[in-house]
Design an enzyme around this catalytic site. Sequence first.
Site, PDB file in Angstrom:
ATOM      1  N   LYS A  35      48.473  -1.333   2.154  1.00  9.36           N
ATOM      2  CA  LYS A  35      48.848  -0.985   3.528  1.00  9.36           C
ATOM      3  C   LYS A  35      47.657  -0.903   4.472  1.00  9.36           C
ATOM      4  N   THR A  42      40.240   3.607  -1.394  1.00  8.78           N
ATOM      5  CA  THR A  42      39.403   4.740  -1.014  1.00  8.78           C
ATOM      6  C   THR A  42      37.938   4.417  -1.301  1.00  8.78           C
ATOM      7  N   LYS A  52      27.606   6.275  -0.626  1.00 11.25           N
ATOM      8  CA  LYS A  52      26.337   5.891  -1.254  1.00 11.25           C
ATOM      9  C   LYS A  52      25.409   5.217  -0.247  1.00 11.25           C
ATOM     10  N   THR A 139      48.211   3.702  -6.347  1.00  8.30           N
ATOM     11  CA  THR A 139      48.144   4.168  -4.946  1.00  8.30           C
ATOM     12  C   THR A 139      47.101   5.259  -4.720  1.00  8.30           C
ATOM     13  N   ILE A 180      31.880  15.817  -3.898  1.00 13.25           N
ATOM     14  CA  ILE A 180      31.856  15.401  -2.488  1.00 13.25           C
ATOM     15  C   ILE A 180      31.017  16.369  -1.661  1.00 13.25           C
ATOM     16  N   GLU A 199      31.526  28.139  -2.398  1.00 14.43           N
ATOM     17  CA  GLU A 199      32.191  27.723  -3.641  1.00 14.43           C
ATOM     18  C   GLU A 199      32.942  28.920  -4.233  1.00 14.43           C
ATOM     19  N   HIS A 441       7.761   0.887 -22.033  1.00 14.73           N
ATOM     20  CA  HIS A 441       6.835   1.865 -21.468  1.00 14.73           C
ATOM     21  C   HIS A 441       6.093   1.238 -20.286  1.00 14.73           C
TER      22      HIS A 441
HETATM   23  P1  FAD Z   1      42.348   4.236  -4.293  1.00 16.81           P
HETATM   24  O1  FAD Z   1      40.976   3.736  -4.260  1.00 16.81           O
HETATM   25  O2  FAD Z   1      42.661   5.497  -3.578  1.00 16.81           O
HETATM   26  O3  FAD Z   1      43.251   3.050  -3.724  1.00 16.81           O
HETATM   27  C1  FAD Z   1      44.611   3.196  -3.520  1.00 16.81           C
HETATM   28  C2  FAD Z   1      45.045   2.220  -2.444  1.00 16.81           C
HETATM   29  O4  FAD Z   1      46.470   2.211  -2.403  1.00 16.81           O
HETATM   30  C3  FAD Z   1      44.597   2.609  -1.041  1.00 16.81           C
HETATM   31  O5  FAD Z   1      43.907   1.528  -0.444  1.00 16.81           O
HETATM   32  C4  FAD Z   1      45.899   2.908  -0.282  1.00 16.81           C
HETATM   33  O6  FAD Z   1      45.851   2.497   1.077  1.00 16.81           O
HETATM   34  C5  FAD Z   1      46.888   2.071  -1.063  1.00 16.81           C
HETATM   35  N1  FAD Z   1      48.267   2.551  -0.975  1.00 16.81           N
HETATM   36  C6  FAD Z   1      48.723   3.819  -1.204  1.00 16.81           C
HETATM   37  N2  FAD Z   1      50.080   3.852  -1.105  1.00 16.81           N
HETATM   38  C7  FAD Z   1      50.454   2.581  -0.807  1.00 16.81           C
HETATM   39  C8  FAD Z   1      51.720   1.960  -0.591  1.00 16.81           C
HETATM   40  N3  FAD Z   1      52.870   2.649  -0.690  1.00 16.81           N
HETATM   41  N4  FAD Z   1      51.742   0.644  -0.285  1.00 16.81           N
HETATM   42  C9  FAD Z   1      50.596  -0.076  -0.183  1.00 16.81           C
HETATM   43  N5  FAD Z   1      49.381   0.447  -0.397  1.00 16.81           N
HETATM   44  C10 FAD Z   1      49.318   1.753  -0.711  1.00 16.81           C
HETATM   45  N6  FAD Z   1      34.287   7.579  -7.660  1.00 16.81           N
HETATM   46  C11 FAD Z   1      33.270   7.105  -8.400  1.00 16.81           C
HETATM   47  O7  FAD Z   1      33.496   6.673  -9.532  1.00 16.81           O
HETATM   48  N7  FAD Z   1      31.997   7.075  -7.923  1.00 16.81           N
HETATM   49  C12 FAD Z   1      31.697   7.528  -6.695  1.00 16.81           C
HETATM   50  O8  FAD Z   1      30.533   7.499  -6.289  1.00 16.81           O
HETATM   51  C13 FAD Z   1      32.727   8.056  -5.884  1.00 16.81           C
HETATM   52  N8  FAD Z   1      32.473   8.514  -4.654  1.00 16.81           N
HETATM   53  C14 FAD Z   1      33.493   8.969  -3.876  1.00 16.81           C
HETATM   54  C15 FAD Z   1      33.190   9.464  -2.616  1.00 16.81           C
HETATM   55  C16 FAD Z   1      34.202   9.952  -1.808  1.00 16.81           C
HETATM   56  C17 FAD Z   1      33.864  10.469  -0.439  1.00 16.81           C
HETATM   57  C18 FAD Z   1      35.554   9.921  -2.274  1.00 16.81           C
HETATM   58  C19 FAD Z   1      36.665  10.415  -1.392  1.00 16.81           C
HETATM   59  C20 FAD Z   1      35.852   9.446  -3.534  1.00 16.81           C
HETATM   60  C21 FAD Z   1      34.828   8.971  -4.348  1.00 16.81           C
HETATM   61  N9  FAD Z   1      35.072   8.501  -5.638  1.00 16.81           N
HETATM   62  C22 FAD Z   1      34.041   8.049  -6.406  1.00 16.81           C
HETATM   63  C23 FAD Z   1      36.424   8.472  -6.202  1.00 16.81           C
HETATM   64  C24 FAD Z   1      37.013   7.035  -6.102  1.00 16.81           C
HETATM   65  O9  FAD Z   1      37.012   6.633  -4.748  1.00 16.81           O
HETATM   66  C25 FAD Z   1      38.425   7.010  -6.665  1.00 16.81           C
HETATM   67  O10 FAD Z   1      38.422   7.532  -7.968  1.00 16.81           O
HETATM   68  C26 FAD Z   1      38.964   5.590  -6.700  1.00 16.81           C
HETATM   69  O11 FAD Z   1      38.974   5.010  -5.413  1.00 16.81           O
HETATM   70  C27 FAD Z   1      40.381   5.573  -7.270  1.00 16.81           C
HETATM   71  O12 FAD Z   1      40.854   4.260  -7.291  1.00 16.81           O
HETATM   72  P2  FAD Z   1      42.414   3.940  -7.209  1.00 16.81           P
HETATM   73  O13 FAD Z   1      42.517   2.455  -7.279  1.00 16.81           O
HETATM   74  O14 FAD Z   1      43.160   4.752  -8.187  1.00 16.81           O
HETATM   75  O15 FAD Z   1      42.887   4.447  -5.768  1.00 16.81           O
HETATM   76  P1  NAD Z   2      35.759  18.512  -7.002  1.00 17.63           P
HETATM   77  O1  NAD Z   2      36.893  18.863  -7.870  1.00 17.63           O
HETATM   78  O2  NAD Z   2      34.599  17.779  -7.537  1.00 17.63           O
HETATM   79  O3  NAD Z   2      35.154  19.838  -6.336  1.00 17.63           O
HETATM   80  C1  NAD Z   2      35.943  20.734  -5.626  1.00 17.63           C
HETATM   81  C2  NAD Z   2      35.206  22.055  -5.593  1.00 17.63           C
HETATM   82  O4  NAD Z   2      35.871  22.918  -4.699  1.00 17.63           O
HETATM   83  C3  NAD Z   2      35.168  22.756  -6.940  1.00 17.63           C
HETATM   84  O5  NAD Z   2      33.860  23.187  -7.199  1.00 17.63           O
HETATM   85  C4  NAD Z   2      36.127  23.922  -6.767  1.00 17.63           C
HETATM   86  O6  NAD Z   2      35.808  25.044  -7.567  1.00 17.63           O
HETATM   87  C5  NAD Z   2      35.945  24.208  -5.292  1.00 17.63           C
HETATM   88  N1  NAD Z   2      37.060  24.910  -4.675  1.00 17.63           N
HETATM   89  C6  NAD Z   2      38.380  24.748  -4.899  1.00 17.63           C
HETATM   90  N2  NAD Z   2      39.087  25.593  -4.122  1.00 17.63           N
HETATM   91  C7  NAD Z   2      38.189  26.296  -3.378  1.00 17.63           C
HETATM   92  C8  NAD Z   2      38.286  27.305  -2.408  1.00 17.63           C
HETATM   93  N3  NAD Z   2      39.479  27.779  -2.030  1.00 17.63           N
HETATM   94  N4  NAD Z   2      37.157  27.813  -1.849  1.00 17.63           N
HETATM   95  C9  NAD Z   2      35.930  27.335  -2.243  1.00 17.63           C
HETATM   96  N5  NAD Z   2      35.782  26.381  -3.176  1.00 17.63           N
HETATM   97  C10 NAD Z   2      36.888  25.855  -3.734  1.00 17.63           C
HETATM   98  O7  NAD Z   2      36.430  17.735  -5.766  1.00 17.63           O
HETATM   99  P2  NAD Z   2      35.771  16.930  -4.575  1.00 17.63           P
HETATM  100  O8  NAD Z   2      34.334  17.192  -4.483  1.00 17.63           O
HETATM  101  O9  NAD Z   2      36.644  17.181  -3.398  1.00 17.63           O
HETATM  102  O10 NAD Z   2      35.974  15.439  -5.053  1.00 17.63           O
HETATM  103  C11 NAD Z   2      37.309  14.917  -5.286  1.00 17.63           C
HETATM  104  C12 NAD Z   2      37.298  13.849  -6.333  1.00 17.63           C
HETATM  105  O11 NAD Z   2      36.568  12.722  -5.893  1.00 17.63           O
HETATM  106  C13 NAD Z   2      36.650  14.344  -7.608  1.00 17.63           C
HETATM  107  O12 NAD Z   2      37.611  14.306  -8.621  1.00 17.63           O
HETATM  108  C14 NAD Z   2      35.548  13.386  -7.912  1.00 17.63           C
HETATM  109  O13 NAD Z   2      35.616  12.920  -9.213  1.00 17.63           O
HETATM  110  C15 NAD Z   2      35.747  12.228  -6.937  1.00 17.63           C
HETATM  111  N6  NAD Z   2      34.412  11.885  -6.406  1.00 17.63           N
HETATM  112  C16 NAD Z   2      33.499  11.360  -7.273  1.00 17.63           C
HETATM  113  C17 NAD Z   2      32.233  11.083  -6.839  1.00 17.63           C
HETATM  114  C18 NAD Z   2      31.246  10.519  -7.813  1.00 17.63           C
HETATM  115  O14 NAD Z   2      31.642  10.063  -8.868  1.00 17.63           O
HETATM  116  N7  NAD Z   2      29.957  10.523  -7.500  1.00 17.63           N
HETATM  117  C19 NAD Z   2      31.861  11.346  -5.540  1.00 17.63           C
HETATM  118  C20 NAD Z   2      32.795  11.908  -4.689  1.00 17.63           C
HETATM  119  C21 NAD Z   2      34.085  12.160  -5.148  1.00 17.63           C
END
Ligand code: FAD
Ligand code: NAD
Length: 462
Positions: A35, A42, A52, A139, A180, A199, A441
């Site tokens: 969509k 994401t 990144k 999704t 995050i 936290e 090394h």
């Molecule tokens: P998504 O990437 O969420 O993709 C789902 C897609 O489905 C979306 O494009 C959405 O628009 C589409 N969609 C939903 N419903 C519908 C529908 N009904 N019809 C059509 N399309 C639809 N993970 C890492 O491993 N390393 C990282 O460094 C990392 N950094 C992150 C940083 C941030 C700020 C965030 C928010 C997340 C990060 N993540 C990271 C997590 C990672 O982005 C997700 O784990 C990953 O994108 C999940 O992939 P997915 O394919 O399951 O879903």
């Molecule tokens: P997270 O689960 O990593 O951290 C959420 C934090 O919020 C936890 O420490 C939790 O204890 C705290 N928390 C929960 N409720 C709270 C409250 N009421 N008050 C204060 N603290 C509270 O979730 P996130 O950082 O939002 O990331 C979401 C997902 O995205 C994660 O599952 C992560 O794997 C993925 N992500 C991955 C990467 C990466 O791989 N480098 C980067 C960004 C996001």
Amino acid sequence: MSEKFDVIIIGAGPGGYVAAVRCAQLGLKTACVEKRKTLGGTCLNVGCIPSKALLQSSEKFEDAAHHFADIGIEAKPKLNWKKMQGFKSEVVEANTKGIEFLFKKNKITRLEGTGKILSAGKVDVDGTTYEADNIIIATGSDVVSLPGIEIDEKKIVSSTGGLELSDVPKDMVVIGGGVIGLELGTVYRRLGANVTVIEYMDQILPGMDGEVRKEANKLFGKQGIKFKLSSKVLEAKAGIAGVTLKVEPAAGGDAETIKTDIVLMAVGRKPYTSGLGLEEAGVKLDDRGRIEVDEFFETSVEGVYAIGDVIKGPMLAHKAEDEGVVLAEMLAGESGHIDYNCIPGVVYTWPEVAAVGRTEEQLKEEGVKYNTGKFPFMANGRARAMNMTDGFVKILACAKTDRVLGAHMVGPNVGDLISEVVTVMEFEGTAEDIARTCHAHPTLTEVVKEAALAVHKRPIHI
Ligand code: FAD
Ligand code: NAD
């Protein structure tokens, strides 16, 4: 009624687009519904990739401002935030366009619009029905807030708004000391914001190894992030001047008022299932709103599968990708398997934090006897030459078999170093296997080798 496919995938994130590519490689007639205007989900649009890009750029800024002088380079960098944001957008565009290219190359039909499951084998995309033998739901996930706190993406932002701030704020409160919160908090701290992380738990980075959590907390604190642990945000209200928060100790007690310019909400993400028609189609969710699947990723409806953030397991791009590949191979009649114990997790701060397998806390709880080998970056020649000596590598190995059970790292480039241990764990290798392997090394990889030697109490350089 329109075209019939072997597979229709809903969602083009790392789960969906990788599943689509692998299905197409295996000769399945494949369509992918998305969509968003751009592919990549994401991860490519508002997650891994833009975060990144900002982490890399802000790290260079901080190096120039604070660390170059230590090695004899005098510099006074000036931030051009608009340009830094522009670079981030270029990176995102190049990556999302890359997926468009992959779709064309692999002859994947891209269906633009919102997908809804009508029944097994039937998907509606904005009023047109498509048929398929198999449907994959990919999704993903969406941001969550706390009760009583409204994300306006201006002053109270999720990660999506946090990647798009018009200016670097003077003061920022991050709610949530997880991945995050620490990554984006680090970006703005480096660029000059005064950052406080609130936290709920008594330590940051829940789920990670205790020693790593402590070390990371210490290092990020030294860099200037303030931590308010064991604290609960009761309220956050945006006004003209900024945001006012009410915060009380997690165990209860007197609430205090905190004022800030921007609040970043980072308390986790939730599976995204809205508008998919799951209830009508009979697809069951678990008690946390995730789509329930069996070991073949099949939902409660035959022929409907789900992968990625929308099902159980860590919300990580590489986990979603691996599930996409394995499911595609199973649909093509091959077999597949994922060892969820071998999925690494990386936090891309500096130093980086990386982990795979069991933590010490988990091994103790499970009653598994293990040996620990730990080696500091301080004792590594290359780390010294890089002027990046913070942190350590810790390897946990079974006391009986020496099999590697987990590795936990804080330090320079540990997000890359962890993959050696992941490979060894996939092959059910031992600490001795790592210790006997020749490591170039001078490299940071020698810290992994020394940690493996330390499992048997024979590190060379300490
Ligand atoms: P998504 O990437 O969420 O993709 C789902 C897609 O489905 C979306 O494009 C959405 O628009 C589409 N969609 C939903 N419903 C519908 C529908 N009904 N019809 C059509 N399309 C639809 N993970 C890492 O491993 N390393 C990282 O460094 C990392 N950094 C992150 C940083 C941030 C700020 C965030 C928010 C997340 C990060 N993540 C990271 C997590 C990672 O982005 C997700 O784990 C990953 O994108 C999940 O992939 P997915 O394919 O399951 O879903
Ligand atoms: P997270 O689960 O990593 O951290 C959420 C934090 O919020 C936890 O420490 C939790 O204890 C705290 N928390 C929960 N409720 C709270 C409250 N009421 N008050 C204060 N603290 C509270 O979730 P996130 O950082 O939002 O990331 C979401 C997902 O995205 C994660 O599952 C992560 O794997 C993925 N992500 C991955 C990467 C990466 O791989 N480098 C980067 C960004 C996001």
